[in-house]
Design a protein around this motif. Structure first.
Motif, PDB file in Angstrom:
ATOM      1  N   VAL A 171      86.815  41.629  56.965  1.00 21.07           N
ATOM      2  CA  VAL A 171      86.375  42.134  58.262  1.00 21.07           C
ATOM      3  C   VAL A 171      87.480  43.042  58.783  1.00 21.07           C
ATOM      4  O   VAL A 171      88.659  42.799  58.528  1.00 21.07           O
ATOM      5  CB  VAL A 171      86.056  41.008  59.266  1.00 21.07           C
ATOM      6  CG1 VAL A 171      84.856  40.204  58.821  1.00 21.07           C
ATOM      7  CG2 VAL A 171      87.247  40.100  59.491  1.00 21.07           C
ATOM      8  N   THR A 172      87.098  44.093  59.494  1.00 26.46           N
ATOM      9  CA  THR A 172      88.078  44.975  60.117  1.00 26.46           C
ATOM     10  C   THR A 172      88.129  44.622  61.593  1.00 26.46           C
ATOM     11  O   THR A 172      87.118  44.704  62.293  1.00 26.46           O
ATOM     12  CB  THR A 172      87.698  46.457  59.918  1.00 26.46           C
ATOM     13  OG1 THR A 172      87.603  46.719  58.513  1.00 26.46           O
ATOM     14  CG2 THR A 172      88.734  47.372  60.533  1.00 26.46           C
ATOM     15  N   LEU A 173      89.308  44.204  62.048  1.00 25.93           N
ATOM     16  CA  LEU A 173      89.518  43.800  63.436  1.00 25.93           C
ATOM     17  C   LEU A 173      90.773  44.489  63.949  1.00 25.93           C
ATOM     18  O   LEU A 173      91.840  44.376  63.333  1.00 25.93           O
ATOM     19  CB  LEU A 173      89.656  42.280  63.546  1.00 25.93           C
ATOM     20  CG  LEU A 173      88.461  41.468  63.029  1.00 25.93           C
ATOM     21  CD1 LEU A 173      88.816  39.993  62.943  1.00 25.93           C
ATOM     22  CD2 LEU A 173      87.244  41.692  63.922  1.00 25.93           C
ATOM     23  N   CYS A 174      90.638  45.221  65.042  1.00 19.82           N
ATOM     24  CA  CYS A 174      91.767  45.983  65.599  1.00 19.82           C
ATOM     25  C   CYS A 174      92.348  46.925  64.553  1.00 19.82           C
ATOM     26  O   CYS A 174      93.554  47.167  64.510  1.00 19.82           O
ATOM     27  CB  CYS A 174      92.850  45.065  66.150  1.00 19.82           C
ATOM     28  SG  CYS A 174      92.328  44.050  67.532  1.00 19.82           S
ATOM     29  N   GLY A 175      91.493  47.436  63.683  1.00 23.57           N
ATOM     30  CA  GLY A 175      91.933  48.370  62.658  1.00 23.57           C
ATOM     31  C   GLY A 175      92.607  47.744  61.458  1.00 23.57           C
ATOM     32  O   GLY A 175      93.084  48.444  60.575  1.00 23.57           O
TER      33      GLY A 175
END
Length: 163
Positions: free
Chosen positions: A24-28
């Protein structure tokens, strides 16, 4: 004449469902996981939420108004584009971002081991001191869609100040 300082708060909220993928991509930041997040862009639920918090503080709508999901040019777009747009709008309107508080709501993946990297990435994108950015997480105690492991929710608050 109004001599009060112009201080504004904005809130953001977003959710994305889990789907196929290995991170998952979270805050880049790409966080290894058994699933990905589903969305029109890169589905970075945290960046979307912070972006909406800035737009809210500016009283300028939401991410969907600035980057409509019906517009194919935003399919698969990296969310830093949206966040940078919101930051630039704040600057153009004479505001400085005082701070951002972002809370991810999920049972997994674990956010704590990645929160400092997330804060640094957000700091770089927003050109804001890392000490003005909070990224943290909570669970929903196994209740609701996040508790069942169906996706991730996020909420954020942003304070803008006109110096």
């Amino acid at each position: 004449m109004d001599i009060r300082p112009d201080i504004r708060l904005g809130n953001g909220f977003d959710v994305h469902a889990f789907g196929p993928g290995d991170h998952v991509t979270l805050c880049g930041v790409d966080v290894p996981h058994t699933h990905g997040l589903v969305g029109h862009s890169d589905a970075d639920v945290a960046m979307h939420t912070v972006t909406d918090a800035i737009y809210g503080a500016l009283a300028m709508g939401d991410i969907g108004q600035h980057f409509p999901p019906s517009d194919p040019q935003w399919k698969g777009a990296e969310s830093h584009i949206f966040l940078r747009h919101a930051v630039d709008l704040a600057t153009q309107h004479g505001f400085a971002i005082s701070n951002v508080d972002c809370t991810l709501i999920c049972e997994f993946p674990k956010i704590g081991p990645h929160s400092e990297t997330m804060r640094k990435k957000m700091s770089d994108i927003m050109d804001l001191d890392i000490n003005r950015i909070s990224v943290k997480a909570t669970t929903s105690e196994k209740l609701g869609f996040t508790g069942r492991g169906e996706g991730i929710a996020c909420m954020a608050t942003c304070a803008l100040v006109k110096p």
